[in-house]
Design a protein around this motif. Sequence first.
Motif, PDB file in Angstrom:
ATOM      1  N   LEU A  27     -17.854  13.949  46.892  1.00  0.00           N
ATOM      2  CA  LEU A  27     -19.245  13.592  47.135  1.00  0.00           C
ATOM      3  C   LEU A  27     -19.425  13.058  48.559  1.00  0.00           C
ATOM      4  O   LEU A  27     -18.469  12.541  49.153  1.00  0.00           O
ATOM      5  CB  LEU A  27     -19.700  12.513  46.145  1.00  0.00           C
ATOM      6  N   PRO A  28     -20.631  13.165  49.090  1.00  0.00           N
ATOM      7  CA  PRO A  28     -20.901  12.479  50.351  1.00  0.00           C
ATOM      8  C   PRO A  28     -20.708  10.977  50.156  1.00  0.00           C
ATOM      9  O   PRO A  28     -20.896  10.460  49.050  1.00  0.00           O
ATOM     10  CB  PRO A  28     -22.379  12.809  50.620  1.00  0.00           C
ATOM     11  N   PRO A  29     -20.315  10.240  51.204  1.00  0.00           N
ATOM     12  CA  PRO A  29     -20.159   8.785  51.065  1.00  0.00           C
ATOM     13  C   PRO A  29     -21.448   8.148  50.548  1.00  0.00           C
ATOM     14  O   PRO A  29     -22.546   8.513  50.953  1.00  0.00           O
ATOM     15  CB  PRO A  29     -19.844   8.324  52.489  1.00  0.00           C
ATOM     16  N   ILE A  30     -21.290   7.196  49.632  1.00  0.00           N
ATOM     17  CA  ILE A  30     -22.426   6.487  49.035  1.00  0.00           C
ATOM     18  C   ILE A  30     -22.412   5.070  49.592  1.00  0.00           C
ATOM     19  O   ILE A  30     -21.567   4.249  49.232  1.00  0.00           O
ATOM     20  CB  ILE A  30     -22.336   6.494  47.505  1.00  0.00           C
ATOM     21  N   SER A  31     -23.321   4.787  50.494  1.00  0.00           N
ATOM     22  CA  SER A  31     -23.293   3.526  51.235  1.00  0.00           C
ATOM     23  C   SER A  31     -23.814   2.360  50.414  1.00  0.00           C
ATOM     24  O   SER A  31     -24.713   2.512  49.583  1.00  0.00           O
ATOM     25  CB  SER A  31     -24.137   3.646  52.513  1.00  0.00           C
ATOM     26  N   ALA A  32     -23.240   1.186  50.677  1.00  0.00           N
ATOM     27  CA  ALA A  32     -23.799  -0.040  50.129  1.00  0.00           C
ATOM     28  C   ALA A  32     -25.230  -0.192  50.640  1.00  0.00           C
ATOM     29  O   ALA A  32     -25.558   0.218  51.750  1.00  0.00           O
ATOM     30  CB  ALA A  32     -22.953  -1.230  50.555  1.00  0.00           C
ATOM     31  N   GLY A  33     -26.089  -0.741  49.792  1.00  0.00           N
ATOM     32  CA  GLY A  33     -27.476  -0.935  50.176  1.00  0.00           C
ATOM     33  C   GLY A  33     -28.354   0.268  49.930  1.00  0.00           C
ATOM     34  O   GLY A  33     -29.486   0.309  50.414  1.00  0.00           O
ATOM     35  N   THR A  34     -27.849   1.252  49.172  1.00  0.00           N
ATOM     36  CA  THR A  34     -28.630   2.468  48.902  1.00  0.00           C
ATOM     37  C   THR A  34     -28.661   2.766  47.408  1.00  0.00           C
ATOM     38  O   THR A  34     -27.824   2.302  46.638  1.00  0.00           O
ATOM     39  CB  THR A  34     -28.057   3.694  49.630  1.00  0.00           C
ATOM     40  N   VAL A  35     -29.648   3.596  47.039  1.00  0.00           N
ATOM     41  CA  VAL A  35     -29.789   4.090  45.671  1.00  0.00           C
ATOM     42  C   VAL A  35     -29.553   5.588  45.693  1.00  0.00           C
ATOM     43  O   VAL A  35     -30.237   6.330  46.395  1.00  0.00           O
ATOM     44  CB  VAL A  35     -31.189   3.790  45.101  1.00  0.00           C
ATOM     45  N   THR A  36     -28.561   6.028  44.920  1.00  0.00           N
ATOM     46  CA  THR A  36     -28.229   7.450  44.805  1.00  0.00           C
ATOM     47  C   THR A  36     -28.448   7.878  43.367  1.00  0.00           C
ATOM     48  O   THR A  36     -28.005   7.186  42.441  1.00  0.00           O
ATOM     49  CB  THR A  36     -26.772   7.709  45.209  1.00  0.00           C
ATOM     50  N   VAL A  37     -29.123   9.005  43.175  1.00  0.00           N
ATOM     51  CA  VAL A  37     -29.388   9.500  41.828  1.00  0.00           C
ATOM     52  C   VAL A  37     -28.640  10.808  41.609  1.00  0.00           C
ATOM     53  O   VAL A  37     -28.721  11.730  42.435  1.00  0.00           O
ATOM     54  CB  VAL A  37     -30.895   9.702  41.590  1.00  0.00           C
ATOM     55  N   LEU A  38     -27.898  10.879  40.500  1.00  0.00           N
ATOM     56  CA  LEU A  38     -27.244  12.114  40.079  1.00  0.00           C
ATOM     57  C   LEU A  38     -28.187  12.872  39.155  1.00  0.00           C
ATOM     58  O   LEU A  38     -28.666  12.317  38.170  1.00  0.00           O
ATOM     59  CB  LEU A  38     -25.952  11.814  39.320  1.00  0.00           C
ATOM     60  N   VAL A  39     -28.453  14.130  39.481  1.00  0.00           N
ATOM     61  CA  VAL A  39     -29.316  14.956  38.643  1.00  0.00           C
ATOM     62  C   VAL A  39     -28.604  16.275  38.345  1.00  0.00           C
ATOM     63  O   VAL A  39     -27.614  16.632  38.976  1.00  0.00           O
ATOM     64  CB  VAL A  39     -30.682  15.230  39.309  1.00  0.00           C
ATOM     65  N   GLY A  40     -29.153  16.989  37.382  1.00  0.00           N
ATOM     66  CA  GLY A  40     -28.596  18.280  36.993  1.00  0.00           C
ATOM     67  C   GLY A  40     -28.932  18.542  35.546  1.00  0.00           C
ATOM     68  O   GLY A  40     -29.357  17.635  34.815  1.00  0.00           O
ATOM     69  N   PRO A  41     -28.770  19.769  35.082  1.00  0.00           N
ATOM     70  CA  PRO A  41     -29.121  20.107  33.702  1.00  0.00           C
ATOM     71  C   PRO A  41     -28.171  19.456  32.706  1.00  0.00           C
ATOM     72  O   PRO A  41     -27.127  18.910  33.082  1.00  0.00           O
ATOM     73  CB  PRO A  41     -29.011  21.633  33.676  1.00  0.00           C
ATOM     74  N   ASN A  42     -28.520  19.536  31.434  1.00  0.00           N
ATOM     75  CA  ASN A  42     -27.621  19.057  30.389  1.00  0.00           C
ATOM     76  C   ASN A  42     -26.274  19.763  30.508  1.00  0.00           C
ATOM     77  O   ASN A  42     -26.214  20.983  30.721  1.00  0.00           O
ATOM     78  CB  ASN A  42     -28.217  19.329  29.001  1.00  0.00           C
ATOM     79  N   GLY A  43     -25.206  18.981  30.380  1.00  0.00           N
ATOM     80  CA  GLY A  43     -23.872  19.566  30.480  1.00  0.00           C
ATOM     81  C   GLY A  43     -23.355  19.723  31.894  1.00  0.00           C
ATOM     82  O   GLY A  43     -22.265  20.271  32.102  1.00  0.00           O
ATOM     83  N   ALA A  44     -24.116  19.232  32.883  1.00  0.00           N
ATOM     84  CA  ALA A  44     -23.688  19.384  34.281  1.00  0.00           C
ATOM     85  C   ALA A  44     -22.535  18.455  34.639  1.00  0.00           C
ATOM     86  O   ALA A  44     -21.860  18.654  35.649  1.00  0.00           O
ATOM     87  CB  ALA A  44     -24.860  19.138  35.229  1.00  0.00           C
TER      88      ALA A  44
END
Length: 267
Positions: A27-44
């Motif tokens: 994954l791209p780096p997920i920085s402190a101080g940020t909100v990251t959302v994982l999305v995708g269809p069922n079963g992803a």
Amino acid sequence: MSGGMALHVDGLTVAYGTRPVVRALTLPPISAGTVTVLVGPNGAGKSTVLKALAQIVPSSGTLKFGDDDLRLLSSRDRARAIGFMPQTVPPAAELAVIESVIVSLQAGYDSADAEKRAIAVLRRVGIAELALRPLDRLSGGERQLVSLAQTIALSPPLLFLDEPTSALDLARQYDVMRLVRSFAAEGAAVVLVMHDLTLAAHWADSVIVLNNGRLHSAGVPSEAITASMLQEVYGASASVETIRGRLFVVPSDPGASANTDERKKQS
């Protein structure tokens, strides 16, 4: 925790038995101080990825936050560093709400301070009035909010939340997402699983699209949530509109398309 504060995920692989669910995911780096959302269809693989990040399920690959290898943390340090909110709230135990939050504080507070901290956490989530209510007398939405309170009790720098608004009405959804943004503003790296793409686009700093256990795309919401992605990943015909600065996913009306085709035949 030390070093440049970002969560690094490299080559993450998870299998249930002999069936691979997540395959060498970087994954791209997920920085402190940020909100990251994982999305995708069922079963992803969204919930599986979140559980692997929280080390709820076995996995291989690299998981680092700053310079710290999350796999090498002691159980106590892991409890202080990582807050995980499951998609399904566990069965209600024979505890009052405040007692359940106090249990979540055991890794960081002595008994003299835990009750004060628990009350402060319940107030922040907006459910202080439920403090003495038995868990088994709560609605599904109330129990989801208690689960959130338990997850944030120790103010961990990593928060992993699996569909934290799924059982909530619209007003409570807004309250929870406003809280999520406040956690990030205080320095936490927050990763959520969400199904509502419009809600995700409004609150996320970045969106990661998963499909079949692999990374499809990632970026700011307007880059990650596109009509072509919806068609390719979800098999959905929809447009993505920006209205007053907000992104909305608008499903196509198959009936309207059919009516147009019929009118063309008659003309």
